[in-house]
Design an enzyme around this catalytic site. Sequence first.
Site, short mmCIF file in Angstrom:
data_model
loop_
_atom_site.label_atom_id
_atom_site.label_comp_id
_atom_site.label_asym_id
_atom_site.label_seq_id
_atom_site.Cartn_x
_atom_site.Cartn_y
_atom_site.Cartn_z
N ASP A 96 46.36 16.48 3.01
CA ASP A 96 47.22 15.85 4.03
C ASP A 96 47.94 14.61 3.54
O ASP A 96 48.75 14.04 4.26
CB ASP A 96 46.37 15.50 5.26
CG ASP A 96 45.83 16.75 5.93
OD1 ASP A 96 44.62 16.84 6.16
OD2 ASP A 96 46.64 17.66 6.18
N HIS B 125 37.14 13.81 1.71
CA HIS B 125 36.96 15.21 2.10
C HIS B 125 35.47 15.53 2.10
O HIS B 125 34.72 15.03 1.26
CB HIS B 125 37.67 16.15 1.12
CG HIS B 125 37.91 17.51 1.67
ND1 HIS B 125 36.94 18.49 1.64
CD2 HIS B 125 38.99 18.04 2.27
CE1 HIS B 125 37.43 19.58 2.20
NE2 HIS B 125 38.67 19.34 2.61
C1 SDX Z 1 41.26 18.52 6.28
O1 SDX Z 1 36.90 20.81 5.80
C2 SDX Z 1 38.09 21.18 5.28
O2 SDX Z 1 38.18 22.00 4.42
C3 SDX Z 1 39.27 20.48 5.94
C4 SDX Z 1 40.64 20.74 5.30
C5 SDX Z 1 41.06 22.19 5.48
O3 SDX Z 1 41.90 22.64 4.67
O4 SDX Z 1 40.62 22.84 6.46
O5 SDX Z 1 40.60 20.42 3.93
C6 SDX Z 1 41.73 19.90 5.96
O6 SDX Z 1 40.75 18.30 7.35
C7 SDX Z 1 41.35 17.46 5.20
C8 SDX Z 1 40.72 16.09 5.66
C9 SDX Z 1 41.78 15.38 6.53
N1 SDX Z 1 41.19 14.16 7.14
C10 SDX Z 1 41.54 12.93 6.73
O7 SDX Z 1 42.28 12.69 5.76
C11 SDX Z 1 40.97 11.81 7.60
C12 SDX Z 1 40.40 10.70 6.70
N2 SDX Z 1 39.21 11.25 6.03
C13 SDX Z 1 37.94 11.00 6.66
O8 SDX Z 1 37.92 10.91 8.02
C14 SDX Z 1 36.79 11.75 5.99
O9 SDX Z 1 36.96 11.62 4.65
C15 SDX Z 1 36.56 13.20 6.34
C16 SDX Z 1 36.47 13.44 7.81
C17 SDX Z 1 37.70 14.04 5.80
C18 SDX Z 1 35.28 13.64 5.66
O10 SDX Z 1 34.28 12.94 6.28
P1 SDX Z 1 32.72 13.18 5.85
O11 SDX Z 1 32.59 14.24 4.87
O12 SDX Z 1 31.93 13.28 7.11
O13 SDX Z 1 32.38 11.89 5.08
P2 SDX Z 1 31.87 10.57 5.76
O14 SDX Z 1 32.64 10.31 7.02
O15 SDX Z 1 30.39 10.67 5.84
O16 SDX Z 1 32.31 9.48 4.69
C19 SDX Z 1 31.49 9.20 3.60
C20 SDX Z 1 31.72 7.72 3.34
C21 SDX Z 1 31.55 6.87 4.61
O17 SDX Z 1 31.13 5.58 4.18
P3 SDX Z 1 29.53 5.22 4.35
O18 SDX Z 1 29.17 5.43 5.81
O19 SDX Z 1 28.81 6.19 3.43
O20 SDX Z 1 29.42 3.78 3.92
O21 SDX Z 1 33.07 7.51 2.91
C22 SDX Z 1 33.75 6.71 3.87
C23 SDX Z 1 32.94 6.75 5.15
O22 SDX Z 1 33.14 5.55 5.91
N3 SDX Z 1 35.06 7.32 4.05
C24 SDX Z 1 36.21 6.67 4.10
C25 SDX Z 1 37.19 7.66 4.24
N4 SDX Z 1 36.61 8.86 4.29
C26 SDX Z 1 35.30 8.66 4.18
N5 SDX Z 1 36.50 5.35 4.04
C27 SDX Z 1 37.82 5.03 4.13
N6 SDX Z 1 38.82 5.92 4.27
C28 SDX Z 1 38.55 7.25 4.33
N7 SDX Z 1 39.54 8.12 4.46
#
Ligand code: SDX
Length: 431
Positions: free
Chosen positions: A366, A308
């Site tokens: 989720d 998140h």
């Molecule tokens: C919702 O914003 C809100 O409030 C949203 C929400 C709401 O109520 O409105 O809470 C609802 O959207 C919840 C999130 C649902 N999405 C998912 O579950 C999809 C999987 N999660 C990711 O795509 C990700 O965690 C995000 C999009 C939710 C957050 O992404 P960020 O904050 O941009 O973080 P990032 O992509 O920069 O990740 C940081 C690191 C990265 O690694 P590095 O590049 O630093 O090496 O963590 C890794 C990412 O690759 N990472 C994951 C991961 N999520 C982040 N690695 C594996 N699996 C994951 N799920």
Amino acid sequence: MADSTKTAKLTIDGKDYELPIHSPTAGPDVLDIRKLYAQAGVFTYDPGYTSTASCDSTITFIDGDEGVLLHRGYPIDQLAAKSHYLEVCYLLLYGELPSPSELEDFEHRVTNHTMLHEQMMNFFRGFRRDAHPMAVMVGVVGAMSAFYHDSTDINDPWQREVASIRLIAKMPTIAAMAYKYTIGQPFEYPRNDLDYASNFLRMCFAVPAEDYVVNPILSRAMDRIFTLHADHEQNASTSTVRLASSSGANPFACIAAGIACLWGPAHGGANQACLEMLKEIGTPDRIPEFIARAKDKNDPFRLMGFGHRVYKNFDPRATVMKESADEVLELLGVENNPTLQVAKELEKQALEDPYFADKKLFPNVDFYSGIILEAMGFPTSMFTPIFALSRTVGWVSQWKEMIGDPQNKIGRPRQLYLGETARDYVDIEKR
Ligand code: SDX
């Protein structure tokens, strides 16, 4: 806007600038850069807005490090346990918990706006039967601005109020109709003798051929899911609604824009993607393979329902959702649901893995919601429409707050330009 007593000093090319710092009632201070470009001729740079406050608000507060979510100051776990969705809607819209008479009046107003203009049925029939319900919702909600002209003038507080009630009231009807249309069953009309969640379940699962009795266990679980998704500060879809509204667009068009943004798998589409992932994993013995893929920088696969932008600790909604999953599946006699077992083992293994611990990746709202929704009888394609239905009150509350703010102005970010500088046109003969 809170008065600023503190300032920050910025030095650019040897010149000092003082920028005001505003202190919130909770959360981090904010550096006010509104005059920065005029004074220093520089922009700030923050793709994805990881360090940017786009507005001030009094509706929802999140502390991502502590796993705190407050709606008008009330913790989400208390609201999920003690309140119900329409009361939470009142709280988000008006700022205080309602008195008994205020709640009765609000519920009466919402209940009596649940029907959709009869001519809007034609919109559903224009879609292919295999259309994703989110595509239908985006289209039908946007089309509401062609039917409810008496609540599109955003400068009229009364019309803003009517549009707010209409959107909250009609979203379950639209979502249920989108579902019925895709399965080829006739639409069910809302009933005023049912509560909000029961009405939605009945519109989704009743058929004309027999009576339908709402299961109170499912109705309570549905209502709790609505509450857990109601609002969440300035997330992507809420920011979309605010940006669309800043141009003065009508509320129905702005909420349709929010629905479109929510659909993405990184946002509200994650609940559908998560359940599909859990089913693809299938059995606990395949979990290590998927965890390895999620950690592999060369593999675009991510654990859906994990991570998140704000929560770097547990998502308090996921905690409540997990408890609700256990309760609902046990009451339905499917506590040994294989998908739930895979989800729990996946969560355990991921949280024991340094990759997820180091990156502070925890289950989000989720991760467990889809398991409950599937047990209730919904196809995965209905998961995000249910999220959109729930979040409508958050979008509408944030929209009302913004429109009512005298500081409100059109949102228009700038950029870091890395393209070509000016150059003369070259005639084709010379290329
Ligand atoms: C919702 O914003 C809100 O409030 C949203 C929400 C709401 O109520 O409105 O809470 C609802 O959207 C919840 C999130 C649902 N999405 C998912 O579950 C999809 C999987 N999660 C990711 O795509 C990700 O965690 C995000 C999009 C939710 C957050 O992404 P960020 O904050 O941009 O973080 P990032 O992509 O920069 O990740 C940081 C690191 C990265 O690694 P590095 O590049 O630093 O090496 O963590 C890794 C990412 O690759 N990472 C994951 C991961 N999520 C982040 N690695 C594996 N699996 C994951 N799920």
